[in-house]
Design a protein around this motif. Structure first.
Motif, PDB file in Angstrom:
ATOM      1  N   ASN A  29     -45.500 -23.802 -36.500  1.00  0.00           N
ATOM      2  CA  ASN A  29     -45.530 -22.529 -37.186  1.00  0.00           C
ATOM      3  C   ASN A  29     -46.144 -21.503 -36.268  1.00  0.00           C
ATOM      4  O   ASN A  29     -46.966 -21.816 -35.422  1.00  0.00           O
ATOM      5  N   LYS A  76     -48.636 -24.536 -45.537  1.00  0.00           N
ATOM      6  CA  LYS A  76     -49.931 -24.830 -44.913  1.00  0.00           C
ATOM      7  C   LYS A  76     -51.026 -23.932 -45.470  1.00  0.00           C
ATOM      8  O   LYS A  76     -52.144 -24.381 -45.749  1.00  0.00           O
ATOM      9  N   ASP A  77     -50.704 -22.645 -45.642  1.00  0.00           N
ATOM     10  CA  ASP A  77     -51.691 -21.708 -46.178  1.00  0.00           C
ATOM     11  C   ASP A  77     -52.095 -22.060 -47.604  1.00  0.00           C
ATOM     12  O   ASP A  77     -53.164 -21.643 -48.074  1.00  0.00           O
ATOM     13  N   VAL A  81     -50.060 -29.493 -45.903  1.00  0.00           N
ATOM     14  CA  VAL A  81     -50.026 -29.497 -44.442  1.00  0.00           C
ATOM     15  C   VAL A  81     -49.257 -30.709 -43.916  1.00  0.00           C
ATOM     16  O   VAL A  81     -49.592 -31.862 -44.239  1.00  0.00           O
ATOM     17  N   GLU A  82     -48.242 -30.411 -43.098  1.00  0.00           N
ATOM     18  CA  GLU A  82     -47.458 -31.492 -42.498  1.00  0.00           C
ATOM     19  C   GLU A  82     -48.354 -32.398 -41.661  1.00  0.00           C
ATOM     20  O   GLU A  82     -49.195 -31.932 -40.892  1.00  0.00           O
TER      21      GLU A  82
END
Length: 356
Positions: A29, A76-77, A81-82
Motif C-alpha cells: 500500500n 489496514k487503517d 491487516v494482511e
C-alpha cells in the motif's frame, strides 16, 4: 432497455448519489487516502477476528494496481491487516478472458468473507460464477465504468443481492475533457481513439465522448484492437488521419499505453487519457482523480461489510465526485503543445494537478 436510456439513467442516478475506471501475490500500500465522509464507524479499532478475502484483478497496470493498494490501505487503517488478521487471495487474469473465467470459478469454489473484483470483466465473471455456485458471498467491485450496462447491478441506489461497489467513471469527467479539447485545441477536427470494443466500459465511454464531440463538430475516429500486441500498430495507423489521440479506461489499451505515448511524442500529436496514472506516465491531460483514493473508497465499504455486518444490497453504488483537470507539462513539450495560461486556469488544484 436501449443503451442510450441506460446511459441516461446512469447519469441521473449518479447525480442523485452526489446529492444525497492469475497469480497469488501480496499487494503493498502506498499510504492513506483522505476519508470520503462515509468512513466505517469502527475505522482504526483493533480487531482480533481473522478474515479471508479474494481479489480478482483483470490486468496489471498503474490504475488498477493503485485501486488494489487503496483497498488494502483502507482495511489496514481499520485494523484489518494482511499477514496479521487478514488472508488475501490475489488473482490476476493478465487481460486473458480464459484466465479471468477460471479465476472466477476458483474463487466461487472457495470460502471467503468478501470478494473484490477490480475492472469490469473481472466483476462480470465473479458475479456470474458466484451466482451459478448459488453463493451469496458479499461482492464489491472497483474500476467499473457502467455497472448497469455491464449487468453487475440493476439499480444504483438499491443494488439488492450481494453486489455493490464504486464506479470509476463520472460522465461529467468525459464531457469536461472533450470540452477542454474543443476550446483549447481549435485545430483538432478529428480525435483518434485506440479501443478494444470487446470491453463494455470502453464502448460506453467512447459513446459519451462522441456525443460531446458532436456538439463541437469534432469527429471521433476509431482504431480497433483485440489485444495489447495490436495497440502500437493501431496508434500508428491513426497518424496522418487525426489531430490528437484519446483513450478511455480501456484495460487492454492502458496495459500497452507506452506505445501510444511513444507514437504521440515521435509524431508530435497531443495525447489525452481518461486517468491520472496515464498522464503521469506521459499523456498530456485528463479530467480525473487518484485511483488510490478510488480504491480507498471501496476499502471503506469493505470495512463496513467485514466489521459492521453491512450488506451490499443496502449499500448504494457510488462514484468519484472530486474531479479536476490534470496536465503534464513535460508531456506537453514532448508532444509539441504550447501550454497557455488559459489551459492552466482550468486546473483547480494547480499545486497537485499540474505535473512539472
Amino acid at each position: 432497455m436501449k443503451k442510450r436510456n441506460i446511459l441516461a439513467g446512469l447519469s441521473l442516478c449518479f447525480m442523485l448519489v452526489a446529492a444525497g475506471c492469475g497469480n497469488n501475490n501480496t499487494a503493498g500500500n502506498s499510504g492513506n487516502a483522505a476519508n470520503s465522509g462515509n468512513s466505517p464507524t469502527n475505522a482504526g479499532a483493533a480487531d482480533s477476528k481473522t478474515y479471508k478475502i479474494a481479489i480478482s484483478q483483470y490486468v496489471e497496470h498503474p490504475s488498477l494496481d493503485a485501486t488494489r493498494e487503496g483497498i488494502l490501505a483502507a482495511l489496514k487503517d481499520a485494523g484489518i491487516v494482511e499477514g496479521e488478521n487478514l488472508k488475501v487471495d490475489l488473482e490476476n487474469a493478465q487481460a486473458d478472458q480464459a484466465n479471468n473465467l477460471s479465476i472466477a470459478q476458483k474463487i466461487a469454489a472457495d470460502s471467503n468473507d468478501l470478494v473484490l473484483a477490480i475492472a469490469t470483466p473481472s466483476a462480470q465473471s465473479i458475479v456470474q460464477a458466484l451466482s451459478k455456485a448459488s453463493k451469496d458471498t458479499p461482492i464489491l467491485f472497483a474500476a467499473v465504468t457502467d455497472p448497469l450496462d455491464a449487468k453487475i447491478v440493476t439499480d444504483l441506489e438499491h443494488p439488492g443481492g450481494n453486489v455493490s461497489g464504486v464506479s470509476d467513471t463520472n460522465p461529467e469527467a468525459i464531457n469536461r475533457l472533450m470540452q477542454f479539447i474543443a476550446t483549447q485545441f481549435p485545430n483538432v477536427k478529428k480525435l483518434g481513439i485506440v479501443i478494444n470494443e470487446g470491453e463494455p466500459n470502453a464502448v460506453i465511454m467512447a459513446e459519451i465522448a462522441k456525443k460531446e464531440l458532436d456538439k463541437h463538430g469534432i469527429e471521433l475516429v476509431k482504431a480497433a484492437i483485440t489485444n495489447t500486441s495490436e495497440v502500437k500498430q493501431a496508434a500508428e495507423s491513426l497518424v496522418g488521419r487525426v489531430d490528437a489521440f484519446y483513450i478511455t479506461l480501456d484495460n487492454t489499451v492502458v496495459s500497452a499505453v507506452d506505445t501510444i505515448i511513444q507514437t504521440a511524442n515521435d509524431k508530435k500529436i497531443p495525447f489525452f487519457s481518461s486517468d491520472r496514472d496515464t498522464v503521469e506516465k506521459g499523456a498530456f491531460a485528463t479530467v480525473g482523480f487518484k485511483y488510490f483514493d478510488h480504491g480507498y473508497q471501496v476499502g471503506q465499504m469493505a470495512v463496513d461489510i467485514l466489521k459492521n455486518g453491512k450488506k451490499p444490497a443496502d449499500m448504494k453504488v457510488t462514484m468519484q465526485e472530486k474531479l479536476d483537470l490534470i496536465l503534464n507539462l513535460k508531456s506537453a513539450a514532448a508532444q509539441g503543445i504550447e501550454v497557455t495560461d488559459a489551459m492552466k486556469a482550468e486546473v483547480a488544484d494547480q499545486a497537485n494537478n499540474i505535473i512539472q
